[in-house]
Design an enzyme around this catalytic site. Sequence first.
Site, mmCIF file in Angstrom:
data_model
loop_
_atom_site.group_PDB
_atom_site.id
_atom_site.type_symbol
_atom_site.label_atom_id
_atom_site.label_comp_id
_atom_site.label_asym_id
_atom_site.label_seq_id
_atom_site.Cartn_x
_atom_site.Cartn_y
_atom_site.Cartn_z
ATOM 1 N N SER A 92 0.841 -1.211 0.000
ATOM 2 C CA SER A 92 0.000 0.000 0.000
ATOM 3 C C SER A 92 0.868 1.251 0.000
ATOM 4 C CB SER A 92 -0.887 0.040 1.244
ATOM 5 O OG SER A 92 -1.695 -1.095 1.310
HETATM 6 N N1 SAH Z 1 0.183 -5.224 4.240
HETATM 7 C C1 SAH Z 1 0.959 -5.499 3.040
HETATM 8 C C2 SAH Z 1 0.213 -5.261 1.749
HETATM 9 C C3 SAH Z 1 -0.983 -6.080 1.627
HETATM 10 S S1 SAH Z 1 -1.490 -6.490 0.000
HETATM 11 C C4 SAH Z 1 2.263 -4.754 3.024
HETATM 12 O O1 SAH Z 1 2.558 -4.019 3.983
HETATM 13 O O2 SAH Z 1 3.007 -4.920 2.058
HETATM 14 C C5 SAH Z 1 -2.662 -7.704 0.503
HETATM 15 C C6 SAH Z 1 -2.054 -9.025 0.845
HETATM 16 O O3 SAH Z 1 -3.097 -9.845 1.375
HETATM 17 C C7 SAH Z 1 -1.493 -9.778 -0.351
HETATM 18 O O4 SAH Z 1 -0.186 -10.160 -0.103
HETATM 19 C C8 SAH Z 1 -2.413 -10.988 -0.469
HETATM 20 O O5 SAH Z 1 -1.774 -12.147 -0.965
HETATM 21 C C9 SAH Z 1 -2.876 -11.172 0.959
HETATM 22 N N2 SAH Z 1 -4.125 -11.925 1.143
HETATM 23 C C10 SAH Z 1 -5.235 -11.919 0.372
HETATM 24 N N3 SAH Z 1 -6.179 -12.719 0.892
HETATM 25 C C11 SAH Z 1 -5.646 -13.256 2.026
HETATM 26 C C12 SAH Z 1 -6.139 -14.167 3.005
HETATM 27 N N4 SAH Z 1 -7.374 -14.702 2.920
HETATM 28 N N5 SAH Z 1 -5.332 -14.481 4.039
HETATM 29 C C13 SAH Z 1 -4.069 -13.963 4.139
HETATM 30 N N6 SAH Z 1 -3.555 -13.099 3.233
HETATM 31 C C14 SAH Z 1 -4.334 -12.737 2.196
#
Ligand code: SAH
Length: 201
Positions: free
Chosen positions: A55
């Site tokens: 993000s």
């Molecule tokens: N917080 C992160 C960015 C998040 S992007 C940072 O600081 O870089 C969203 C992330 O959520 C992605 O890596 C995606 O693979 C993960 N994601 C999506 N659905 C998910 C789920 N059900 N459980 C765990 N992770 C998930």
Amino acid sequence: MQKDYLIRKFMLEGIRKEVIEAFKKIKREYFVLKEYKKYAYDDVPLPIGHDQTISQPSTIIFMTNALDVKKTDKVLEIGTGSGYQAAILSKLAKQVYTTEIIDELYQYSKEKLKKFKNVKVIKKDGSEGLEEYSPYDKIILTAASKEFPRHLLKQLKENGILLAPVGNLYVQDMIKMTKDKIESLGKFVFVPLKGKYGFTQ
Ligand code: SAH
């Protein structure tokens, strides 16, 4: 853009001092992919592979501020991605648990977060939360949820806060939930939450 510019902006916006300190200490350039290092302090999301993004700094800081993390807090993050948000949280909380569903990103963030002793990275579908270490003082979803994640409230302590972008695939409301109140903190755009309670696409 420069890190100093963002720091001044966060100060003007009234972001808590401890949150700004955490932003100063953690290097976003360490968490982004090599080819994007020069854009680390542009206020934009950046690709981390596998159709996912880290993000933009202002979103991460806004959410961290809204979560009101205390030194004694146990925090659950759902969606580790690059590990950057977890690293910021680790400076403010006692213990951070973070779950990632994509194996490659789990491996990547686990490596990046190795030195952060109060962060535990877990490979798991976090859409159901993480019962094992519950209840949490704070829960933060960093992927878009298609519904109010009420089922996560039972993994939250009595006065806990749950923060989640809720909406469709294109735009979401940043929802701040406690056991007896829901408020919206504005519009954001996140990649979709997958898994049992996530989007199926
Ligand atoms: N917080 C992160 C960015 C998040 S992007 C940072 O600081 O870089 C969203 C992330 O959520 C992605 O890596 C995606 O693979 C993960 N994601 C999506 N659905 C998910 C789920 N059900 N459980 C765990 N992770 C998930």
